[in-house]
Design a protein around this motif. Structure first.
Motif, PDB file in Angstrom:
ATOM      1  N   ASP A   1       0.848  -1.192   0.000  1.00  0.00           N
ATOM      2  CA  ASP A   1       0.000   0.000   0.000  1.00  0.00           C
ATOM      3  C   ASP A   1       0.888   1.248   0.000  1.00  0.00           C
ATOM      4  OD1 ASP A   1      -1.770   2.062   0.499  1.00  0.00           O
ATOM      5  OD2 ASP A   1      -2.697   1.131   2.254  1.00  0.00           O
ATOM      6  N   LEU A   2       0.711   2.118  -1.001  1.00  0.00           N
ATOM      7  CA  LEU A   2       1.530   3.323  -1.129  1.00  0.00           C
ATOM      8  C   LEU A   2       0.726   4.598  -0.911  1.00  0.00           C
ATOM      9  CD1 LEU A   2       3.623   2.370  -4.317  1.00  0.00           C
ATOM     10  CD2 LEU A   2       4.140   1.918  -1.914  1.00  0.00           C
ATOM     11  N   THR A   3      -0.461   4.469  -0.339  1.00  0.00           N
ATOM     12  CA  THR A   3      -1.360   5.616  -0.201  1.00  0.00           C
ATOM     13  C   THR A   3      -0.693   6.798   0.477  1.00  0.00           C
ATOM     14  OG1 THR A   3      -3.212   4.065  -0.020  1.00  0.00           O
ATOM     15  CG2 THR A   3      -3.630   6.344   0.610  1.00  0.00           C
ATOM     16  N   ASP A   4       0.052   6.543   1.551  1.00  0.00           N
ATOM     17  CA  ASP A   4       0.642   7.632   2.319  1.00  0.00           C
ATOM     18  C   ASP A   4       1.696   8.415   1.558  1.00  0.00           C
ATOM     19  OD1 ASP A   4       2.075   5.086   2.680  1.00  0.00           O
ATOM     20  OD2 ASP A   4       3.471   6.291   3.873  1.00  0.00           O
ATOM     21  N   LEU A   5       2.235   7.842   0.462  1.00  0.00           N
ATOM     22  CA  LEU A   5       3.262   8.551  -0.297  1.00  0.00           C
ATOM     23  C   LEU A   5       2.709   9.792  -0.986  1.00  0.00           C
ATOM     24  CD1 LEU A   5       5.374   5.721  -1.978  1.00  0.00           C
ATOM     25  CD2 LEU A   5       5.467   6.630   0.351  1.00  0.00           C
ATOM     26  N   LEU A   6       1.397   9.814  -1.209  1.00  0.00           N
ATOM     27  CA  LEU A   6       0.799  10.950  -1.922  1.00  0.00           C
ATOM     28  C   LEU A   6       0.078  11.918  -0.995  1.00  0.00           C
ATOM     29  CD1 LEU A   6      -0.561   9.437  -5.267  1.00  0.00           C
ATOM     30  CD2 LEU A   6       1.702  10.297  -4.681  1.00  0.00           C
ATOM     31  N   ASP A   7       0.336  11.820   0.297  1.00  0.00           N
ATOM     32  CA  ASP A   7      -0.272  12.766   1.231  1.00  0.00           C
ATOM     33  C   ASP A   7       0.086  14.199   0.835  1.00  0.00           C
ATOM     34  OD1 ASP A   7      -1.350  10.734   2.698  1.00  0.00           O
ATOM     35  OD2 ASP A   7       0.098  10.828   4.343  1.00  0.00           O
ATOM     36  N   GLY A   8      -0.943  15.010   0.621  1.00  0.00           N
ATOM     37  CA  GLY A   8      -0.743  16.414   0.290  1.00  0.00           C
ATOM     38  C   GLY A   8      -0.530  16.711  -1.179  1.00  0.00           C
ATOM     39  N   VAL A   9      -0.301  15.679  -2.018  1.00  0.00           N
ATOM     40  CA  VAL A   9      -0.050  15.925  -3.448  1.00  0.00           C
ATOM     41  C   VAL A   9      -0.934  15.065  -4.356  1.00  0.00           C
ATOM     42  CG1 VAL A   9       2.331  16.673  -3.094  1.00  0.00           C
ATOM     43  CG2 VAL A   9       1.836  14.250  -3.477  1.00  0.00           C
ATOM     44  N   LYS A  10      -1.814  14.284  -3.781  1.00  0.00           N
ATOM     45  CA  LYS A  10      -2.634  13.374  -4.583  1.00  0.00           C
ATOM     46  C   LYS A  10      -3.397  14.122  -5.675  1.00  0.00           C
ATOM     47  CE  LYS A  10      -6.513  10.140  -4.218  1.00  0.00           C
ATOM     48  NZ  LYS A  10      -7.500   9.506  -3.308  1.00  0.00           N
ATOM     49  N   ASP A  11      -3.929  15.286  -5.360  1.00  0.00           N
ATOM     50  CA  ASP A  11      -4.735  16.026  -6.334  1.00  0.00           C
ATOM     51  C   ASP A  11      -3.904  16.563  -7.491  1.00  0.00           C
ATOM     52  OD1 ASP A  11      -6.959  15.556  -4.822  1.00  0.00           O
ATOM     53  OD2 ASP A  11      -7.003  17.526  -3.872  1.00  0.00           O
ATOM     54  N   ASP A  12      -2.580  16.507  -7.385  1.00  0.00           N
ATOM     55  CA  ASP A  12      -1.721  16.991  -8.463  1.00  0.00           C
ATOM     56  C   ASP A  12      -1.400  15.888  -9.462  1.00  0.00           C
ATOM     57  OD1 ASP A  12      -0.229  19.036  -9.740  1.00  0.00           O
ATOM     58  OD2 ASP A  12       1.638  18.238  -8.901  1.00  0.00           O
ATOM     59  N   PHE A  13      -1.823  14.662  -9.195  1.00  0.00           N
ATOM     60  CA  PHE A  13      -1.608  13.578 -10.142  1.00  0.00           C
ATOM     61  C   PHE A  13      -2.821  13.443 -11.050  1.00  0.00           C
ATOM     62  CE2 PHE A  13       1.811  12.630  -7.339  1.00  0.00           C
ATOM     63  CZ  PHE A  13       2.711  11.861  -8.063  1.00  0.00           C
TER      64      PHE A  13
END
Length: 414
Positions: free
Chosen positions: A107-119
């Motif tokens: 699970d890599l969910t935490d890697l995109l904390d704060g930047v998910k909406d930029d992908f």
């Protein structure tokens, strides 16, 4: 770029497959600090890509990263390796639904904390399952329609913005020497996939996990693809298939479905005498742009899962300079980050800027629940519809039954 990677846009090995067959960072055994990580990539065709990823790996200071370049059937190799203790720590892949449900990836969910909406959501969504993210998109590849401005102008044809207009334009542009449209040597069977369905306002799989094309509009749209074939306005038997722009550049066709990767070559040879379009809408639908992206994933069998996750975050989330370099310095792709795609100099003007806009506004990717079994049933039916004129309603009813059964199977595993 390899054909397998392009196909990602409509995806029992022996021990020999698991041996290292690529390259490494060039760093000595005592270089750097931290654990040694193995990172796998499929074999790219773009010159310089292998050296670039080695350079990225060598710059990482918290682990020693060995890059392996994997020729051959990369997806098969990776699937086999993930079942052993000899596989990669970090690998390039979907990952697939089977790998996720089988607990083979982290699970890599935490890697995109704060930047998910930029992908780009079109390529992030197929890497999301059960609300968790299992792969970090690297670059975006897309397909689009190229058209020759001068040929359309001479024939009094406007760039088509509906599927009916595309069928009409292909017929009017067809002459003794030039065909109106090239969708591949099989008439579009292999490359189009679900693109016409999305253009009709439908989906392959709905957000709640059901068949998304159990609708009369699907049959009406696919029937129009057979009209293109039956009217002899499609180029068939070209020297190279749809992924290569040579048929378009040699004047064998006035319009060709191909990929963003072809744009630099088209621009170099045709200058301003071309434009790009999405697959045109049909009925009450909307333009459709198929996109795809490999993602960086972490093997659950890795002995250094935390270190592998940290490396993935560093390379594909934090190092935006490397991400832009990877997308645009060796081939021609769109960065997975919306902010990078917006500011990249090579994507700011002309057809490239239009491609970015089309991807952002109309991009879709094959959903994670669109399994190989469902895809095969649909592709076989699409072939019979386009090439043989089989009844679309009858064919699609059978496909709906098969895909529904496949979705039931998948849900039982979750």
């Amino acid at each position: 770029m390899t054909i397998s990677r392009r196909a990602l846009l409509a995806a029992g090995a022996g021990a020999g497959l698991l041996t290292a067959c690529g390259s490494h960072t060039g760093r000595g055994d005592d270089a750097g600090a931290g654990p040694r990580l193995s990172q796998w990539y499929h074999q790219y065709g773009e010159t310089g890509t292998e050296q670039a990823v080695e350079r990225y790996a060598a710059a990482y200071e918290k682990a020693r990263v060995d890059v392996q370049w994997r020729p051959g059937n990369y997806d098969q190799q990776t699937a086999a390796a993930l079942l052993t203790d000899s596989g990669p720590d970090v690998f390039e892949g979907g990952p697939t639904l089977d790998q996720i449900q089988g607990g083979q990836v982290v699970d890599l969910t935490d890697l995109l904390d704060g930047v998910k909406d930029d992908f780009n959501p079109a390529v992030l969504t197929p890497k999301t399952y059960d609300g968790r993210i299992w792969g970090i998109p690297q670059v975006v590849d897309m397909q689009l329609l190229y058209y020759r401005k001068s040929l359309l102008r001479d024939a009094g044809v406007e760039p088509p913005d509906t599927l009916d207009a595309l069928v009409d334009a292909a017929g009017r542009l067809t002459t003794k020497k030039v065909k109106g449209l090239f969708l591949g040597n099989d008439g579009g069977v292999g490359v189009l996939g679900g693109t016409p369905l999305y253009a009709a306002g439908l989906q392959l799989i709905t957000e709640d996990g059901k068949v998304g094309f159990d609708d009369p509009a699907a049959a009406r749209t696919l029937a129009k693809l057979h009209r293109l074939y039956a009217d002899r306005s499609l180029l068939l038997g070209a020297p190279a298939d749809w992924s290569d722009p040579s048929a378009f550049l040699q004047g064998l066709t006035a319009m060709q479905w191909s990929g963003l990767w072809a744009l630099p070559q088209v621009q170099k040879e045709l200058g301003d005498d071309f434009g790009v379009l999405p697959f045109p809408k049909d009925g009450s639908g909307a333009p459709s742009v198929p996109v795809g992206a490999y993602g960086a994933a972490v093997s659950a069998r890795s002995n250094h899962r935390a270190a592998a996750k940290a490396f993935v975050k560093w390379l594909w989330v934090e190092r935006t300079d490397y991400q832009e370099d990877f997308a645009l310095s060796y081939g021609f792709h769109i960065p997975a980050r919306l902010s990078l795609a917006k500011k990249a100099g090579k994507l700011k003007t002309g057809a490239a800027a239009e491609a970015v806009r089309l991807t952002t506004e109309h991009g879709y990717a094959q959903p994670l629940l669109w399994t190989p079994a469902g895809q095969t049933a649909y592709q076989d039916a699409l072939s019979r519809i386009i090439r043989s004129g089989a009844n679309p309603e009858t064919e699609l009813r059978a496909v709906v039954r098969k895909v529904s059964a496949e979705l039931d199977r998948v849900r039982k595993k979750s």
